[in-house]
Each structure stands twice: as structure tokens, then as C-alpha cells.
Design a protein around this motif. Structure first.
Motif, mmCIF file in Angstrom:
data_model
loop_
_atom_site.group_PDB
_atom_site.id
_atom_site.type_symbol
_atom_site.label_atom_id
_atom_site.label_comp_id
_atom_site.label_asym_id
_atom_site.label_seq_id
_atom_site.Cartn_x
_atom_site.Cartn_y
_atom_site.Cartn_z
ATOM 1 N N ALA A 1 0.822 -1.207 0.000
ATOM 2 C CA ALA A 1 0.000 0.000 0.000
ATOM 3 C C ALA A 1 0.855 1.255 0.000
ATOM 4 C CB ALA A 1 -0.939 -0.006 1.199
ATOM 5 N N MET A 2 1.955 1.238 0.736
ATOM 6 C CA MET A 2 2.836 2.415 0.742
ATOM 7 C C MET A 2 3.483 2.623 -0.621
ATOM 8 S SD MET A 2 4.525 2.762 4.528
ATOM 9 C CE MET A 2 5.234 1.121 4.673
ATOM 10 N N ARG A 3 3.850 1.539 -1.290
ATOM 11 C CA ARG A 3 4.409 1.691 -2.649
ATOM 12 C C ARG A 3 3.340 2.244 -3.597
ATOM 13 N NH1 ARG A 3 7.135 -3.273 -1.313
ATOM 14 N NH2 ARG A 3 5.473 -4.501 -2.305
ATOM 15 N N ALA A 4 2.116 1.755 -3.444
ATOM 16 C CA ALA A 4 1.021 2.282 -4.272
ATOM 17 C C ALA A 4 0.805 3.765 -3.997
ATOM 18 C CB ALA A 4 -0.259 1.494 -4.000
ATOM 19 N N ALA A 5 0.869 4.158 -2.735
ATOM 20 C CA ALA A 5 0.687 5.568 -2.368
ATOM 21 C C ALA A 5 1.772 6.446 -2.981
ATOM 22 C CB ALA A 5 0.675 5.709 -0.853
ATOM 23 N N GLU A 6 3.000 5.961 -3.001
ATOM 24 C CA GLU A 6 4.086 6.728 -3.617
ATOM 25 C C GLU A 6 3.835 6.916 -5.112
ATOM 26 O OE1 GLU A 6 6.275 8.330 -2.149
ATOM 27 O OE2 GLU A 6 6.672 7.391 -0.207
ATOM 28 N N ARG A 7 3.330 5.884 -5.770
ATOM 29 C CA ARG A 7 3.020 6.017 -7.196
ATOM 30 C C ARG A 7 1.850 6.976 -7.410
ATOM 31 N NH1 ARG A 7 4.185 0.382 -6.912
ATOM 32 N NH2 ARG A 7 1.972 -0.155 -6.787
ATOM 33 N N ILE A 8 0.873 6.908 -6.522
ATOM 34 C CA ILE A 8 -0.268 7.829 -6.613
ATOM 35 C C ILE A 8 0.205 9.266 -6.455
ATOM 36 C CG2 ILE A 8 -2.349 8.587 -5.384
ATOM 37 C CD1 ILE A 8 -2.906 5.592 -4.818
ATOM 38 N N ARG A 9 1.097 9.518 -5.517
ATOM 39 C CA ARG A 9 1.595 10.874 -5.299
ATOM 40 C C ARG A 9 2.240 11.435 -6.561
ATOM 41 N NH1 ARG A 9 4.787 12.060 0.093
ATOM 42 N NH2 ARG A 9 6.165 10.421 -0.665
ATOM 43 N N ARG A 10 2.898 10.587 -7.308
ATOM 44 C CA ARG A 10 3.583 11.044 -8.526
ATOM 45 C C ARG A 10 2.610 11.336 -9.666
ATOM 46 N NH1 ARG A 10 7.436 7.109 -6.753
ATOM 47 N NH2 ARG A 10 6.680 5.523 -8.216
ATOM 48 N N GLN A 11 1.339 10.957 -9.505
ATOM 49 C CA GLN A 11 0.351 11.291 -10.543
ATOM 50 C C GLN A 11 0.166 12.799 -10.652
ATOM 51 O OE1 GLN A 11 -3.356 9.219 -9.934
ATOM 52 N NE2 GLN A 11 -2.392 7.191 -9.858
ATOM 53 N N GLY A 12 0.315 13.491 -9.530
ATOM 54 C CA GLY A 12 0.358 14.941 -9.576
ATOM 55 C C GLY A 12 -0.950 15.687 -9.415
ATOM 56 N N SER A 13 -2.104 15.027 -9.526
ATOM 57 C CA SER A 13 -3.362 15.750 -9.362
ATOM 58 C C SER A 13 -3.551 16.111 -7.893
ATOM 59 C CB SER A 13 -4.547 14.897 -9.838
ATOM 60 O OG SER A 13 -4.777 13.820 -8.941
ATOM 61 N N ARG A 14 -4.402 17.093 -7.621
ATOM 62 C CA ARG A 14 -4.647 17.510 -6.242
ATOM 63 C C ARG A 14 -5.218 16.351 -5.418
ATOM 64 N NH1 ARG A 14 -8.831 22.331 -5.409
ATOM 65 N NH2 ARG A 14 -10.162 20.696 -6.306
ATOM 66 N N SER A 15 -6.160 15.625 -6.023
ATOM 67 C CA SER A 15 -6.761 14.496 -5.322
ATOM 68 C C SER A 15 -5.726 13.419 -5.017
ATOM 69 C CB SER A 15 -7.888 13.898 -6.173
ATOM 70 O OG SER A 15 -8.419 12.756 -5.553
ATOM 71 N N ALA A 16 -4.908 13.092 -6.005
ATOM 72 C CA ALA A 16 -3.890 12.042 -5.815
ATOM 73 C C ALA A 16 -2.890 12.432 -4.738
ATOM 74 C CB ALA A 16 -3.177 11.769 -7.139
ATOM 75 N N ARG A 17 -2.476 13.679 -4.734
ATOM 76 C CA ARG A 17 -1.511 14.120 -3.722
ATOM 77 C C ARG A 17 -2.099 14.014 -2.322
ATOM 78 N NH1 ARG A 17 -0.668 18.326 -7.436
ATOM 79 N NH2 ARG A 17 -1.761 19.804 -6.066
#
Length: 248
Positions: free
Chosen positions: A208-224
């Protein structure tokens, strides 16, 4: 012998009491329990529905215990369209009698986050179609149907004791795919599912933490926001200690 006889008569009285409930009698009881103060507060908590009496969750749960499980009555209450009757339907429905068609039919009428979460907490996790519906609903555009996908996954993360880690890891990919959705009730449920999967065990915590790091790199406000909030909890000392104790 006397104690056994008393116990038997108690069960008979309870059984008889359970049978007297009908759609009409439940709706009358809901009207009696209505509170204008509770109704006035609903919009404040993001529940904006046209047909509601205003009844608190503890009161509804107490009524559900009085009624007992009754799937036919649950269907009848759902058809009333009344907010509290529908929440009550999720409490008295029987998971083993829920079909995928019923889940879909109810989902098309979801109109508030609390209805969604009640169904996903109390009724849907015990159904044979739970994971299949979560996957299907995750691609839907309707806000509350889509919330249901992630609310259900969040509850399954601790209610489903049988599924292997691989099933939850596959759903992490769904979470990554939908982390862009800016709608409040969707992004909060996406975040919730991510956090709950990551609290299931140490392996899923790392995934889940690895998934969260990838989500953060998506860059949208929601993803961050989803990523930052999830990582804060999943990395916390409290979560890490609990998972290590669980693994020991």
C-alpha cells in the motif's frame, strides 16, 4: 427443567414478536422515532436526501435488533424510498440472500454516503458477489456508486478473513487508477480503502505504501491528498507496532 421451559417460552415470544413486523408497521415506527433536530443536522453532515425522517444511527440500530434479520422486509423497506427505511434495510437484510442483481438495483438508487457505507458495512461484505461488484463499480461514473466500490473494499479489508493478499494487491491497482477523481465522496473512499488495505498485515502495508508513492507522482490535487494522508497513517509508529505484533 423449569429453566429450560422458561428459555423455550422466551424464544417463542421473541419469534412471535419478530413476525409482527410489516412494511407498514416499520414505517409507522420510523415516523414515531423521527426527530426534527436530527433531520435539521443531516445536511451539515453531507446527507441531502428528499425523503427522510431524521433518526440517529443508534436508534436505527436498536430498531434493527428489535426486528431481527428479515430479507423480504428489507426489500420492502428499500422500495419505500425513505432514507432511514433504506438504512434499516441494510441492517436487517441477510447477506447470503443478496444477489448481484439486487446489489446493482440498490446501487442505482444510492443517493448519500451514509446509505452507501451502511450497505457496504453491514450487508455486502458477506455476499458472494462483494469483490466482483467492487471491481465493477470502481469504473462507474455515478458518484455514490463509485464510492461504494471503495467503501466496500475498505470494509472487506478487515471483514474478509479468507481472501489472500493477492486479491487486495489487485485492488490497489484499482485504487491507483481512480485516485485522480476529485469528487469529495469518491476521493475520501479511495483514501479509506488504501489505508485499510495497508493496515491488514505487514506485506500489504508495504504494498500500500508503494502504491501511495506512485499515486503521489500522478500529480493531481486528489492524488496528492490521498497519498499524503495514507502514508502518514501507514508509516505511523502505532500502525507499525500493531502490524509487527500481529505478525509475531
Amino acid at each position: 427443567m423449569k429453566a429450560r421451559s422458561q428459555s423455550s417460552s422466551t424464544l417463542k415470544r421473541r419469534s412471535k414478536a419478530a413476525k409482527h413486523w410489516s412494511r407498514a408497521s416499520v414505517l409507522r415506527e420510523l415516523k414515531r422515532l423521527a426527530s426534527p433536530k436530527v433531520r435539521a443536522k443531516m445536511a451539515y453532515f453531507g446527507v441531502k436526501v428528499p425523503k427522510a425522517y431524521g433518526i440517529s444511527q443508534p436508534v436505527l440500530h436498536a430498531l434493527a435488533r428489535r426486528i431481527g434479520k428479515n430479507h423480504e422486509l428489507a426489500e420492502q423497506l428499500w422500495s419505500s424510498g425513505i432514507h432511514e427505511a433504506r438504512i434499516l434495510a441494510t441492517l436487517i437484510g441477510e447477506p447470503d440472500k443478496v444477489t448481484a442483481a439486487q446489489m446493482e438495483r440498490w446501487a442505482r438508487e444510492f443517493d448519500s454516503w451514509d446509505i452507501v457505507d451502511a450497505a457496504c458495512c453491514y450487508l455486502y461484505p458477506g455476499t458472494s458477489s462483494a469483490w466482483r461488484q467492487a471491481q465493477a463499480w470502481s469504473r462507474r461514473q455515478e458518484e455514490f456508486v463509485k464510492r461504494a466500490a471503495f467503501s466496500l473494499a475498505a470494509y472487506l479489508s478487515y471483514k474478509d478473513k479468507q481472501s489472500p493478499d493477492a486479491r487486495f494487491e489487485r485492488f490497489l491497482r484499482v485504487i491507483e487508477r481512480e485516485a485522480h477523481d476529485e469528487r469529495n465522496f469518491v476521493r475520501k473512499a479511495v483514501n479509506w480503502a488504501l489505508r485499510n488495505i495497508g493496515k491488514r498485515n505487514l506485506r500489504l502495508n508495504r504494498s500500500a505504501m508503494r502504491a501511495a508513492e506512485r499515486i503521489r507522482r500522478q500529480g493531481s490535487r486528489s492524488a496528492r491528498w490521498i497519498a499524503a494522508d495514507a502514508l502518514r497513517e501507514l508509516k505511523s509508529d502505532a500502525v507499525q507496532r500493531r502490524l509487527r505484533r500481529k505478525a509475531a
